[in-house]
Design an enzyme around this catalytic site. Structure first.
Site, mmCIF file in Angstrom:
data_model
loop_
_atom_site.group_PDB
_atom_site.id
_atom_site.type_symbol
_atom_site.label_atom_id
_atom_site.label_comp_id
_atom_site.label_asym_id
_atom_site.label_seq_id
_atom_site.Cartn_x
_atom_site.Cartn_y
_atom_site.Cartn_z
ATOM 1 N N HIS A 171 -4.872 -4.631 -1.983
ATOM 2 C CA HIS A 171 -5.632 -4.569 -0.748
ATOM 3 C C HIS A 171 -6.485 -6.146 -0.460
ATOM 4 O O HIS A 171 -7.368 -6.062 0.827
ATOM 5 C CB HIS A 171 -6.138 -3.657 -0.966
ATOM 6 C CG HIS A 171 -5.094 -2.526 -0.878
ATOM 7 N ND1 HIS A 171 -4.106 -1.954 -1.751
ATOM 8 C CD2 HIS A 171 -4.884 -1.331 0.363
ATOM 9 C CE1 HIS A 171 -3.538 -1.228 -1.244
ATOM 10 N NE2 HIS A 171 -4.000 -0.917 0.057
ATOM 11 N N SER A 193 0.398 -0.899 0.153
ATOM 12 C CA SER A 193 -0.482 -0.141 0.385
ATOM 13 C C SER A 193 1.277 1.185 0.202
ATOM 14 O O SER A 193 1.633 1.774 -0.780
ATOM 15 C CB SER A 193 -1.439 0.013 0.937
ATOM 16 O OG SER A 193 -2.232 1.209 1.255
ATOM 17 N N GLU A 225 -1.459 -2.956 -8.527
ATOM 18 C CA GLU A 225 -2.586 -2.699 -7.728
ATOM 19 C C GLU A 225 -3.136 -1.354 -7.496
ATOM 20 O O GLU A 225 -2.237 -1.134 -7.167
ATOM 21 C CB GLU A 225 -2.832 -4.270 -6.858
ATOM 22 C CG GLU A 225 -1.336 -3.896 -5.336
ATOM 23 C CD GLU A 225 -2.085 -3.139 -4.295
ATOM 24 O OE1 GLU A 225 -3.554 -2.850 -4.177
ATOM 25 O OE2 GLU A 225 -1.532 -1.996 -3.631
#
Length: 321
Positions: free
Chosen positions: A292, A107, A224
């Protein structure tokens, strides 16, 4: 420069370059510590890991201390957030390169991990946070690939997880919702070998135009994004990356599973990819088990990977990590 692998008894230092350990429930913290103990590893926490509003100086100090401490063999981030890129100009990259060790997170940590790879040459890793291991159910795949990446040097064949989840497990550990994972989706067929790189797309894009952005030449990109993205924002974020120097020398693209909140379907994704002539000559695979949603595999930023995408079969192998 690939950091040494872990052996039994090694210490992992937990740092909070983004959000604080203070937001992690005690029972989840304790379960995570127990999981590492079962792997034969010990956990320690940086001086400011629990600070709710740590300064830049405190967060940088914890990173430097983790790399400097010879007892620490790996560094794992607490969780993601929004501001790891605040730290980049203050890091001592010579110190980091002189003390190579595992750094893993995902992230927001994408900015930190890619910058360290670019500035120090150290291979870093996109993979679970420390807090991820506080998950009671559905953790097996995540743990399996964590161990494959960090406890040995053998090539790692990445198969998709047989299930996936996008629920708020940290709010309710019992009432989980797991979905059958139907496998990889091939958007463009082809074969590629190259250097693995990537992570969270919108965070990686924060490095564009800075000295912290790695070259895209010869890369197989793993990208992503989370629930904050949607069809138009993912489209333009991907296009922005395509506009970077050397993108024409990218060799392949692997896209992680989207969170439900993004409302990006496979049909949407195929349209996005097909609208970009810059991607027509490379293999593109989607629905990979990282990002995620859970569970997730770990991949190196700066390692070597082979990708084969055919209509009836996908093979992703991390050859050097």
């Amino acid at each position: 420069m690939i950091p040494p692998k872990l052996t039994e008894g090694d210490e992992i230092r937990i740092i909070s370059p983004a959000e604080s350990m203070a937001m992690i429930a005690d029972d989840q913290r304790d379960l995570a510590i127990q999981r590492f103990k079962q792997m034969g590893l010990t956990i320690s926490f940086s001086q400011h890991a629990y600070n709710e509003n740590p300064t830049i100086e405190q967060r940088v100090s914890d990173i430097h201390e983790a790399f400097r401490d010879q007892e620490v063999k790996a560094i794992l981030t607490t969780i993601g957030g929004y501001n790891s890129n605040q730290l980049l100009q203050y890091l001592d990259y010579n110190l980091i390169s002189e003390n190579p060790k595992i750094l893993c997170g995902f992230s927001d940590i994408t900015a930190l991990a890619n910058a360290i790879y670019r500035k120090s040459g150290l291979v870093t890793y996109s993979g679970p946070h420390f807090s991820t291991f506080g998950m009671e159910k559905g953790i097996e795949y995540t743990e399996e690939y964590f161990k494959k990446m960090f406890l040995n040097s053998d090539p790692v064949d990445i198969s998709p997880a047989n299930h996936w989840s996008d629920d708020k497990w940290f709010m309710d550990q019992e009432n989980r919702c797991f979905h059958l994972h139907e496998g990889y989706a091939v958007i463009h067929e082809g074969r590629a070998e190259g250097v693995s790189m990537g992570g969270n797309l919108c965070t990686l894009n924060l490095l564009q135009g800075t000295e912290y952005m790695p070259s895209l030449e010869g890369k197989v990109l793993f990208l992503e994004d989370d629930f904050l993205t949607n069809v138009p924002t993912f489209d333009r974020d991907l296009q922005s990356l395509i506009h970077q120097p050397d993108f024409n020398q990218v060799r392949g693209l692997v896209i992680g599973r989207f969170q439900k909140g993004s409302n990006i379907s496979m049909s949407d994704l195929r349209k996005i990819i097909s609208s970009k002539p810059e991607l027509l000559h490379i293999p593109v695979v989607a629905e990979a088990s990282f990002g995620h949603t859970t569970p997730q595999f770990t991949f190196p930023i700066g390692g070597e990977v082979s990708l084969e995408a055919r209509s009836d079969q996908v093979a992703i192998t991390i050859t050097h990590h």
